[in-house]
Motif scaffolding. Structure first.
Motif, PDB file in Angstrom:
ATOM      1  N   LYS A 162       1.938  11.158  -1.685  1.00 23.17           N
ATOM      2  CA  LYS A 162       0.892  10.426  -2.394  1.00 23.17           C
ATOM      3  C   LYS A 162       1.494   9.418  -3.378  1.00 23.17           C
ATOM      4  CE  LYS A 162      -2.482  14.192  -2.099  1.00 23.17           C
ATOM      5  NZ  LYS A 162      -3.266  15.208  -2.857  1.00 23.17           N
ATOM      6  N   LEU A 163       2.581   9.819  -4.030  1.00 20.38           N
ATOM      7  CA  LEU A 163       3.233   8.914  -4.971  1.00 20.38           C
ATOM      8  C   LEU A 163       3.808   7.697  -4.256  1.00 20.38           C
ATOM      9  CD1 LEU A 163       5.148  11.360  -7.356  1.00 20.38           C
ATOM     10  CD2 LEU A 163       3.064  10.082  -7.833  1.00 20.38           C
ATOM     11  N   VAL A 164       4.425   7.907  -3.104  1.00 23.39           N
ATOM     12  CA  VAL A 164       5.001   6.794  -2.347  1.00 23.39           C
ATOM     13  C   VAL A 164       3.903   5.811  -1.945  1.00 23.39           C
ATOM     14  CG1 VAL A 164       6.169   6.145  -0.205  1.00 23.39           C
ATOM     15  CG2 VAL A 164       6.970   8.129  -1.506  1.00 23.39           C
ATOM     16  N   ARG A 165       2.785   6.325  -1.447  1.00 23.27           N
ATOM     17  CA  ARG A 165       1.681   5.450  -1.047  1.00 23.27           C
ATOM     18  C   ARG A 165       1.124   4.675  -2.238  1.00 23.27           C
ATOM     19  NH1 ARG A 165      -1.510   9.861   2.791  1.00 23.27           N
ATOM     20  NH2 ARG A 165      -0.044   9.798   4.549  1.00 23.27           N
ATOM     21  N   LYS A 166       1.040   5.338  -3.368  1.00 27.03           N
ATOM     22  CA  LYS A 166       0.516   4.674  -4.566  1.00 27.03           C
ATOM     23  C   LYS A 166       1.470   3.586  -5.048  1.00 27.03           C
ATOM     24  CE  LYS A 166      -1.446   5.713  -9.114  1.00 27.03           C
ATOM     25  NZ  LYS A 166      -1.769   6.781 -10.095  1.00 27.03           N
ATOM     26  N   GLU A 167       2.768   3.875  -5.012  1.00 29.62           N
ATOM     27  CA  GLU A 167       3.754   2.885  -5.461  1.00 29.62           C
ATOM     28  C   GLU A 167       3.802   1.688  -4.520  1.00 29.62           C
ATOM     29  OE1 GLU A 167       5.572   2.814  -8.132  1.00 29.62           O
ATOM     30  OE2 GLU A 167       5.670   4.850  -8.918  1.00 29.62           O
ATOM     31  N   GLU A 168       3.474   1.894  -3.248  1.00 34.25           N
ATOM     32  CA  GLU A 168       3.541   0.811  -2.260  1.00 34.25           C
ATOM     33  C   GLU A 168       2.356  -0.142  -2.354  1.00 34.25           C
ATOM     34  OE1 GLU A 168       6.034   2.880   1.442  1.00 34.25           O
ATOM     35  OE2 GLU A 168       3.839   3.035   1.350  1.00 34.25           O
ATOM     36  N   GLN A 169       1.334   0.211  -3.086  1.00 33.18           N
ATOM     37  CA  GLN A 169       0.173  -0.665  -3.206  1.00 33.18           C
ATOM     38  C   GLN A 169       0.550  -1.944  -3.948  1.00 33.18           C
ATOM     39  OE1 GLN A 169      -2.964   1.559  -5.089  1.00 33.18           O
ATOM     40  NE2 GLN A 169      -3.168   3.004  -3.389  1.00 33.18           N
ATOM     41  N   PRO A 170       0.051  -3.097  -3.491  1.00 36.25           N
ATOM     42  CA  PRO A 170       0.403  -4.365  -4.155  1.00 36.25           C
ATOM     43  C   PRO A 170      -0.019  -4.376  -5.614  1.00 36.25           C
ATOM     44  CG  PRO A 170      -0.666  -4.752  -2.025  1.00 36.25           C
ATOM     45  CD  PRO A 170      -0.817  -3.286  -2.325  1.00 36.25           C
ATOM     46  N   TYR A 171       0.866  -4.906  -6.456  1.00 33.36           N
ATOM     47  CA  TYR A 171       0.618  -5.073  -7.888  1.00 33.36           C
ATOM     48  C   TYR A 171       0.366  -3.742  -8.602  1.00 33.36           C
ATOM     49  CZ  TYR A 171      -0.233  -9.726  -6.002  1.00 33.36           C
ATOM     50  OH  TYR A 171      -0.124 -10.908  -5.311  1.00 33.36           O
ATOM     51  N   SER A 172       0.802  -2.645  -8.029  1.00 37.37           N
ATOM     52  CA  SER A 172       0.616  -1.344  -8.675  1.00 37.37           C
ATOM     53  C   SER A 172       1.652  -1.156  -9.777  1.00 37.37           C
ATOM     54  CB  SER A 172       0.741  -0.216  -7.648  1.00 37.37           C
ATOM     55  OG  SER A 172       2.039  -0.200  -7.083  1.00 37.37           O
ATOM     56  N   ARG A 173       1.275  -0.403 -10.796  1.00 36.37           N
ATOM     57  CA  ARG A 173       2.190  -0.070 -11.878  1.00 36.37           C
ATOM     58  C   ARG A 173       3.076   1.103 -11.465  1.00 36.37           C
ATOM     59  NH1 ARG A 173       0.893  -2.169 -16.905  1.00 36.37           N
ATOM     60  NH2 ARG A 173      -1.071  -3.340 -17.003  1.00 36.37           N
ATOM     61  N   PHE A 174       4.135   1.304 -12.227  1.00 31.18           N
ATOM     62  CA  PHE A 174       4.993   2.452 -11.972  1.00 31.18           C
ATOM     63  C   PHE A 174       4.230   3.730 -12.310  1.00 31.18           C
ATOM     64  CE2 PHE A 174       8.125  -0.901 -12.540  1.00 31.18           C
ATOM     65  CZ  PHE A 174       9.025  -0.630 -11.517  1.00 31.18           C
ATOM     66  N   THR A 175       4.277   4.682 -11.402  1.00 34.67           N
ATOM     67  CA  THR A 175       3.630   5.961 -11.623  1.00 34.67           C
ATOM     68  C   THR A 175       4.380   6.737 -12.700  1.00 34.67           C
ATOM     69  OG1 THR A 175       2.998   6.018  -9.293  1.00 34.67           O
ATOM     70  CG2 THR A 175       2.829   8.075 -10.517  1.00 34.67           C
TER      71      THR A 175
END
Length: 211
Positions: free
Chosen positions: A83-96
């Motif tokens: 889930k973290l990898v998918r979230k980090e891969e989102q465009p313009y996403s902040r660092f988890t």
């Protein structure tokens, strides 16, 4: 405490892992043990199968002595890391937001307590994926470096350590260039009034006849 020149350039992996070993971790003791007096305060008593929190270094020692089972942190599971990898891969996403020493803790547990982790090989792969995605975002942030600040929230200790030398030298260079630019601008402003006076015919000595 002063910081040495070598520390400004970055810490070694063993040094980072040494710092990480003070982080708390949950264990399940396998034997009854009385309270242990530590510098940071007493720990225990240990009563199986009750879970308890101890410093990571103590958990590793107890694990190596076959006196406990280490409970993996919630973030150190294949499902959560995916889930973290998918979230980090989102465009313009902040660092988890992750534990400051998540990479060091994961490395220690995968080395010393692999049998206490579920799908350890998958965890290794996902940790590598997560690290590569976050490294890519760090490089994008460095490309936007300016003399005032570089804001990248939620970086871990190891991630900050990786960019410390590049960031420090680049930031110093940007500040030097900015200082040179300010000096050149100030010099240009100083010479401009003199040039204006030279172009003004009423300020020219040739306007007045010689006596």
């Amino acid at each position: 405490m002063s910081i040495t020149h070598r520390q400004q350039e970055g810490f070694t992996l063993p040094e980072l892992e040494f710092l990480a070993q003070s982080e708390p971790i949950t264990i399940v003791p396998l034997y009854r043990m009385e309270r242990i007096e530590l510098v940071g305060g007493p720990i225990g008593p240990f009563r199986p199968p009750q879970k308890t929190s101890v410093p990571l270094w103590l958990a590793v020692q107890l694990k190596q002595a076959s006196r406990c089972r280490i409970v993996a942190p919630n973030w150190l599971s294949a499902d959560h890391l995916q889930k973290l990898v998918r979230k980090e891969e989102q465009p313009y996403s902040r660092f988890t937001r992750l534990p400051t020493h998540y990479l060091e803790i994961a490395h220690i547990l995968l080395t010393c307590a692999e049998d206490d982790l579920i799908e350890p090989q998958n965890i290794r792969r996902l940790l590598q994926d997560l690290r590569e995605v976050r490294q890519g975002k760090v490089r994008q942030g460095l490309a936007l470096l300016n003399p005032l600040q570089l804001q990248m929230d939620n970086l871990s200790a190891a991630e900050v350590n990786e960019i410390r030398p590049v960031f420090r030298h680049s930031f110093d260079m940007l500040r030097q260039l900015e200082a040179l630019e300010r000096a050149a601008t100030a010099q240009q402003h100083e010479t401009q009034p003199m040039e204006d006076m030279a172009d003004d015919p009423f300020n020219s000595s040739s306007f007045y006849p010689s006596m």
